[in-house]
Design a protein around this motif. Sequence first.
Motif, mmCIF file in Angstrom:
data_model
loop_
_atom_site.group_PDB
_atom_site.id
_atom_site.type_symbol
_atom_site.label_atom_id
_atom_site.label_comp_id
_atom_site.label_asym_id
_atom_site.label_seq_id
_atom_site.Cartn_x
_atom_site.Cartn_y
_atom_site.Cartn_z
ATOM 1 N N ALA A 42 -8.254 -1.416 2.609
ATOM 2 C CA ALA A 42 -7.521 -1.711 1.271
ATOM 3 C C ALA A 42 -6.934 -3.117 1.397
ATOM 4 N N PRO A 43 -6.833 -3.883 0.285
ATOM 5 C CA PRO A 43 -6.153 -5.163 0.612
ATOM 6 C C PRO A 43 -4.545 -4.980 0.694
ATOM 7 N N ILE A 44 -4.165 -5.691 1.479
ATOM 8 C CA ILE A 44 -2.634 -5.522 1.934
ATOM 9 C C ILE A 44 -1.687 -5.775 0.716
ATOM 10 N N LYS A 45 -0.699 -5.227 0.452
ATOM 11 C CA LYS A 45 0.067 -5.338 -0.756
ATOM 12 C C LYS A 45 1.616 -5.302 -0.346
ATOM 13 N N ALA A 46 2.350 -6.214 -0.408
ATOM 14 C CA ALA A 46 3.689 -6.743 0.024
ATOM 15 C C ALA A 46 4.466 -5.286 -0.294
ATOM 16 N N GLU A 47 4.327 -4.659 -1.540
ATOM 17 C CA GLU A 47 5.560 -3.489 -1.570
ATOM 18 C C GLU A 47 5.073 -2.321 -0.680
ATOM 19 N N VAL A 48 3.638 -2.291 -0.480
ATOM 20 C CA VAL A 48 3.350 -1.159 0.745
ATOM 21 C C VAL A 48 3.798 -1.536 2.123
ATOM 22 N N VAL A 49 3.636 -2.592 2.262
ATOM 23 C CA VAL A 49 4.143 -3.201 3.604
ATOM 24 C C VAL A 49 5.633 -2.943 3.792
ATOM 25 N N LEU A 50 6.575 -3.214 2.820
ATOM 26 C CA LEU A 50 7.875 -3.001 2.691
ATOM 27 C C LEU A 50 8.039 -1.636 2.808
ATOM 28 N N GLY A 51 7.427 -0.622 1.957
ATOM 29 C CA GLY A 51 7.584 0.795 1.894
ATOM 30 C C GLY A 51 7.212 1.452 3.089
ATOM 31 N N ALA A 52 6.372 0.834 3.861
ATOM 32 C CA ALA A 52 5.835 1.490 5.271
ATOM 33 C C ALA A 52 6.969 1.245 6.288
ATOM 34 N N LEU A 53 7.684 0.122 6.355
ATOM 35 C CA LEU A 53 8.526 -0.594 7.059
ATOM 36 C C LEU A 53 9.636 0.355 7.271
ATOM 37 N N TRP A 200 11.557 5.213 -0.426
ATOM 38 C CA TRP A 200 11.427 6.158 -1.996
ATOM 39 C C TRP A 200 10.321 5.945 -2.879
ATOM 40 N N TRP A 201 10.339 4.538 -3.127
ATOM 41 C CA TRP A 201 9.482 4.058 -4.046
ATOM 42 C C TRP A 201 7.892 4.261 -3.476
ATOM 43 N N LEU A 202 7.677 4.299 -2.034
ATOM 44 C CA LEU A 202 6.355 4.300 -1.732
ATOM 45 C C LEU A 202 6.051 5.785 -1.836
ATOM 46 N N LEU A 203 6.955 6.667 -1.487
ATOM 47 C CA LEU A 203 6.569 8.061 -1.431
ATOM 48 C C LEU A 203 6.525 8.881 -2.785
ATOM 49 N N SER A 204 7.327 8.305 -3.846
ATOM 50 C CA SER A 204 7.318 8.982 -5.131
ATOM 51 C C SER A 204 6.615 8.168 -6.099
ATOM 52 N N GLU A 205 6.340 6.929 -6.061
ATOM 53 C CA GLU A 205 5.860 6.166 -7.165
ATOM 54 C C GLU A 205 4.368 5.586 -6.697
ATOM 55 N N TYR A 206 4.283 5.141 -5.647
ATOM 56 C CA TYR A 206 3.012 4.558 -5.018
ATOM 57 C C TYR A 206 1.848 5.682 -5.045
ATOM 58 N N PRO A 207 0.726 5.524 -5.845
ATOM 59 C CA PRO A 207 -0.224 6.494 -5.703
ATOM 60 C C PRO A 207 -0.799 6.843 -4.634
ATOM 61 N N GLY A 208 -0.539 8.322 -4.066
ATOM 62 C CA GLY A 208 -1.082 8.649 -2.610
ATOM 63 C C GLY A 208 0.039 8.432 -1.841
ATOM 64 N N GLY A 209 1.140 7.737 -2.045
ATOM 65 C CA GLY A 209 2.156 7.405 -1.048
ATOM 66 C C GLY A 209 2.650 8.240 -0.143
ATOM 67 N N PHE A 210 2.938 9.594 -0.849
ATOM 68 C CA PHE A 210 3.373 10.753 -0.094
ATOM 69 C C PHE A 210 2.250 11.075 1.175
#
Length: 650
Positions: A42-53, A200-210
Amino acid sequence: MSDKRNIDTVTAAGLLVAMGIIYGDIGTSPLYTLRAIIGPSAPIKAEVVLGALSCVFWTLTLQTTVKYVVLILRADNRGEGGIFALYALIRRHARWLTLPAIIGGSALLADGIITPPISVSSAVEGLRLLYPTITDTMIIQIVIVILTILFLIQAFGTSVVGTAFGPIMLVWFIMLGTLGALQIMQAPGVLAALNPYYAWWLLSEYPGGFWLLGSVFLCTTGAEALYSDMGHCGRANIRVSWIFVKTALILNYLGQGAWLLSVRGQALNERIPFYELMPPWFLTLGIIIATAATVIASQALISGSFTLISEAIRLNFWPKVQLRYPSAQKGQLYVPSVNLLLWAGCVGVVLYFQKSSNMEAAYGLAITLTMLMTTLLMSYYLYTHRYQAWWVVLFLTVYLGLEGSFLVANLIKFPHGGWVSVLIGAAIASVMYIWLQAFQIKLRLTEYVRIDHYINALKELSRDISIPKYATHLVFMSNAGRQSEIESKIIYSIFQKRPKRADIYWFVHVDITDDPYTMEYKVNTIAPDDAYKVTFKLGFRVEQRINLFFRKVIEDMVRNKEVDITSRYESLSRQNVIGDFRFVVLEKFLSFENELPFRERLIMNIYFTIKGYTTSEDRWFGLDSSSIKIEKVPLVIRPVDNVQLKRIAS
């Protein structure tokens, strides 16, 4: 009091030991955690990286720091930790706690089979950066060789190698922190990830984040080791050293995040974020240090597995297998059968999954179960130790919710390899369950009699010169916990199977205590100079060297003039020759004269089948083989009733 004082003392040596023993698993997680979260394609996304960290930071804070370092380290059993030590503290209060203890212990052992392959493979795969033409087969071969050498050296003990563990891991964490800090300076905006909003954003709003929680959990898989190895390092040393270790880990994760932000929009492919932090000139040394750290991580889990099995044996959760103590150092333990099983399991995992990225699917699911079971046991510990009810409820609610989420997220790994760790854990749990059930069945239906009913008979047998003397001192190993009782099978062996005339009869019972290092005994004089019962109270981590302990008891009794052990043969008595000692061990087998329900019959058949491949009773008790008589006695659990046998006229 000394135990409390020792575990709450901070020393430089203790901090170094803690660094080398307990942080291997959690300390090597930066090798693969962020790579697993981001994924290769998957292409690396800034918001996913920050959410993961953000998820990684708050998982390490809530799960490792608050739960384990702050709270669970309080529950020590005379300085010892781990799920079985915690179970030993509270098992008197509720029988149902046995099930979570078995599940947690078996899952922890399953984790011990998955961790060495994924850690070593993750480090060795860095060789691709130096040698792009290296094949997967060559990497697999290198990993198997490293693991094989690691398991081979277990027989020699790790006291010598262990002295180098602390300094190597210190270098490892300094390297983690330095590499991360240098990368952060190039992109300080990554520090925004410490804000829980991104998690919180990664787990609740990003598709498949949970579902990414299954990969996030990899950052804290070694947290259970902090508790399990408390006895080796001390509570205070763990708490102080964790400040440095967590700082180094967070810096490295943030550094990897900074690098990922610099390549946003691209796919990760075969690149490993951890190694991308290293300048080219440092790669060779970095790979060597990483490999050494993963070997140490593996060593810690292997040693922890040995300790776990030894505790399980004393708690009647595991067959009595051979235990060796390669050195005089406290905690040095080697279990040959478990070492072989772990090696075979690790090699099988490497051959099946091939790559560390594939192993990530199997990793984490089992240890989540261990953490959940530890939460249940700890909640009950808090309840029984009179903590305020709202504290107990808050702890239970928060961590059941947190670890339950991790478990659900990890379940998507099941069809992709998670079933391997579940299968291994289920097999181990089955053995533990069968062993405990068989022990309870035998205990419930073993017949005991009062010793005092046979005092006169023992005296008469001892003086009956028409019967050849069997031994001057005849010692029976007994399971009867009460001072006044003995198994009917022992009475049968003395008087009926073959009358055993002796000058003095000794009955020895071993009582395993919930304290880990208890070494006490008491003597009940049944009849002076004729019969005695000796009860040893040994901790669940004490080796049962009954031959040595019994000799010490005799020396004490002779010194106190409680018994005369001089030979009763006239010619030998004049020379003050000590009489001979002979041990009798009754080894049970399942009698054909049994009528059992299907479940109990299955349990006992499996029990005796496994028992046939394990350590014999005499070797387990540490008895001298030259003075032992093994007697086979049938275990009639439930005799057959209503035998339809009809007599006919001759």
